[in-house]
Write an enzyme that holds these catalytic residues in place. Structure first.
Site, PDB file in Angstrom:
ATOM      1  N   SER A 174      45.261  46.092  43.568  1.00 16.03           N
ATOM      2  CA  SER A 174      44.791  47.395  44.027  1.00 16.03           C
ATOM      3  C   SER A 174      45.784  47.935  45.048  1.00 16.03           C
ATOM      4  O   SER A 174      46.970  48.061  44.730  1.00 16.03           O
ATOM      5  CB  SER A 174      43.373  47.276  44.608  1.00 16.03           C
ATOM      6  OG  SER A 174      42.844  48.553  44.898  1.00 16.03           O
ATOM      7  N   THR A 175      45.352  48.189  46.273  1.00 18.69           N
ATOM      8  CA  THR A 175      46.235  48.778  47.275  1.00 18.69           C
ATOM      9  C   THR A 175      47.460  47.893  47.510  1.00 18.69           C
ATOM     10  O   THR A 175      47.335  46.711  47.781  1.00 18.69           O
ATOM     11  CB  THR A 175      45.483  48.965  48.600  1.00 18.69           C
ATOM     12  OG1 THR A 175      44.254  49.634  48.353  1.00 18.69           O
ATOM     13  CG2 THR A 175      46.323  49.755  49.589  1.00 18.69           C
ATOM     14  N   HIS A 200      44.276  49.235  40.113  1.00 21.62           N
ATOM     15  CA  HIS A 200      43.393  50.358  40.410  1.00 21.62           C
ATOM     16  C   HIS A 200      44.227  51.625  40.587  1.00 21.62           C
ATOM     17  O   HIS A 200      44.969  51.762  41.562  1.00 21.62           O
ATOM     18  CB  HIS A 200      42.584  50.087  41.674  1.00 21.62           C
ATOM     19  CG  HIS A 200      41.626  48.954  41.545  1.00 21.62           C
ATOM     20  ND1 HIS A 200      41.137  48.253  42.620  1.00 21.62           N
ATOM     21  CD2 HIS A 200      41.046  48.385  40.448  1.00 21.62           C
ATOM     22  CE1 HIS A 200      40.305  47.323  42.199  1.00 21.62           C
ATOM     23  NE2 HIS A 200      40.241  47.369  40.882  1.00 21.62           N
ATOM     24  N   MET A 293      42.276  46.135  48.481  1.00 24.98           N
ATOM     25  CA  MET A 293      41.066  46.195  49.295  1.00 24.98           C
ATOM     26  C   MET A 293      39.857  45.761  48.469  1.00 24.98           C
ATOM     27  O   MET A 293      39.835  45.891  47.254  1.00 24.98           O
ATOM     28  CB  MET A 293      40.848  47.622  49.795  1.00 24.98           C
ATOM     29  CG  MET A 293      41.916  48.108  50.752  1.00 24.98           C
ATOM     30  SD  MET A 293      41.576  49.773  51.342  1.00 24.98           S
ATOM     31  CE  MET A 293      43.055  50.081  52.303  1.00 24.98           C
ATOM     32  N   ASP A 296      36.996  43.158  44.202  1.00 28.77           N
ATOM     33  CA  ASP A 296      37.077  43.179  42.744  1.00 28.77           C
ATOM     34  C   ASP A 296      37.978  42.054  42.249  1.00 28.77           C
ATOM     35  O   ASP A 296      39.097  41.886  42.732  1.00 28.77           O
ATOM     36  CB  ASP A 296      37.620  44.535  42.272  1.00 28.77           C
ATOM     37  CG  ASP A 296      37.576  44.687  40.756  1.00 28.77           C
ATOM     38  OD1 ASP A 296      36.740  44.021  40.109  1.00 28.77           O
ATOM     39  OD2 ASP A 296      38.373  45.477  40.219  1.00 28.77           O
TER      40      ASP A 296
END
Length: 361
Positions: A174-175, A200, A293, A296
């Protein structure tokens, strides 16, 4: 009377050649709470001087500016004075080359430039700036590592693969994942097992990201389509924001895209991909959970491990945001934690050298 225990506001420098846009951005950030706009700049030259003088926590940066363009200035910032940067431009919308390039260089995030004072994008910008400030320490460390002198691999890292080569590799991020995946997948050999990736991303970003990855990887990289076969030497990227990506086993392994509600707050979801990998490939599945973050991927990683597969988590020191790997590690789903730059070697038994830093201009 001020509260001495209250957290210090995030100090922001706003860089945009439009006085009106600087005014709107600065006003919205101040109204967002917890943010102090300490300066404004209209071009790269004045931004450079302002950064030296003000040492902001975060910079918002336009792409189109007189003289040096924003992308070029971003690279100089990351190389010479690493600072969290949020791109705010009409050119950094979903799927744009500028957005993917900025994220690869090290921008924390990209926000499409709001069109008017009441635009909801301003609220998102304020929250993104606060998140960027929280990730400052790790982002600076990663930028120093990327643009500094490449580190030699520790002698202890030059060992045989952790296990026999898997039949499927599933990766979640993600991030910070754009930069992490770009660095990691350069180490994938031409005969690498089929690899499925959930990063993401908003709708529209994933195809451009896949196309840029393809230029730097030895394997084929494409945006996943429903029913695509899983073949060695290929990496498939989940389409952003619309459907979940799943792995299917059997005589003819393939991937599928399923329209369903978000899982663990995301669509596509790393948990969904990992659960499918556990069901379809069991002990022949390897999951990698990278910077990001939230949590998930944690439950799905545990399912892979329960099915006899194994999980490698990115360590805290090399993660831009040590959220997803930490959540997976916390529930006992991670077999090994390690720096990002040692993962390819751990899987394939070869060391992937980091890209040489660009020369100073």
């Amino acid at each position: 009377m001020s509260n001495p225990d209250a957290p210090s506001p995030v100090r922001v420098l706003v860089v945009d050649d439009s006085p009106t846009m600087r005014l709107l951005i600065a006003r919205s950030l101040r109204e967002g709470g917890g943010i102090e706009v300490v300066g404004e700049a209209e071009d790269a030259a004045s931004a450079r001087e302002a950064m030296k003088r003000l040492d902001p926590d975060v910079v918002t940066l336009d792409v189109e500016m007189p003289g040096m363009q924003g992308i070029e200035f971003l690279e100089k910032v990351m190389r010479l004075r690493p600072t969290p940067v949020v791109m705010v431009s009409n050119q950094t919308g979903p799927g744009t080359t500028a957005a993917i390039q900025a994220l690869e260089i090290g921008a924390f995030d990209c926000v499409v430039k709001p069109r008017h004072a009441g635009d909801e994008a301003f609220a998102r910008l304020a929250e993104t700036v606060r998140q960027a400030a929280r990730a400052r320490e790790v982002l600076v460390a990663l930028a120093n590592r990327r643009f500094g002198k490449p580190r030699p691999a520790p002698a202890a890292s030059r060992k045989a693969p952790l296990r026999a080569r898997p039949d499927l590799i599933a990766i979640g991020a993600s991030t910070g994942g754009i930069e992490a995946l770009t660095a990691l997948l350069r180490g994938w050999p031409e005969d690498a097992p089929p690899t499925l990736v959930v990063q993401h991303l908003p709708a529209g970003f994933s195809r451009g990201f896949a196309q840029r990855l393809a230029k730097s990887c030895a394997v084929r990289v494409a945006e996943a389509e429903d029913g695509m076969p899983l073949r060695a030497g290929e990496i498939l990227i989940a389409p952003g924001g619309t459907r979940h990506l799943l792995a299917q086993g059997g005589a003819k392994p393939a991937c599928s895209l399923v329209a369903a509600d978000p899982v663990s707050g995301h669509r596509p979801s790393v948990d969904v991909l990992f659960h499918s990998a556990a069901r379809a490939f069991g002990p022949r599945a390897l999951g990698l959970i990278l910077t990001g973050m939230g949590s998930d991927g944690a439950r799905g990683a545990l399912e892979i491990r329960k099915a006899g597969g194994w999980i490698i988590g990115q360590d805290e020191a090399s993660s831009l945001v040590y959220g997803m790997p930490k959540a997976a590690f916390g529930i006992g789903a991670v077999d090994h934690q390690m720096p990002l730059d040692l993962m390819a070697e751990a899987v394939f038994g070869t060391h992937a050298s980091p890209r040489e830093p660009a020369p100073c201009l």
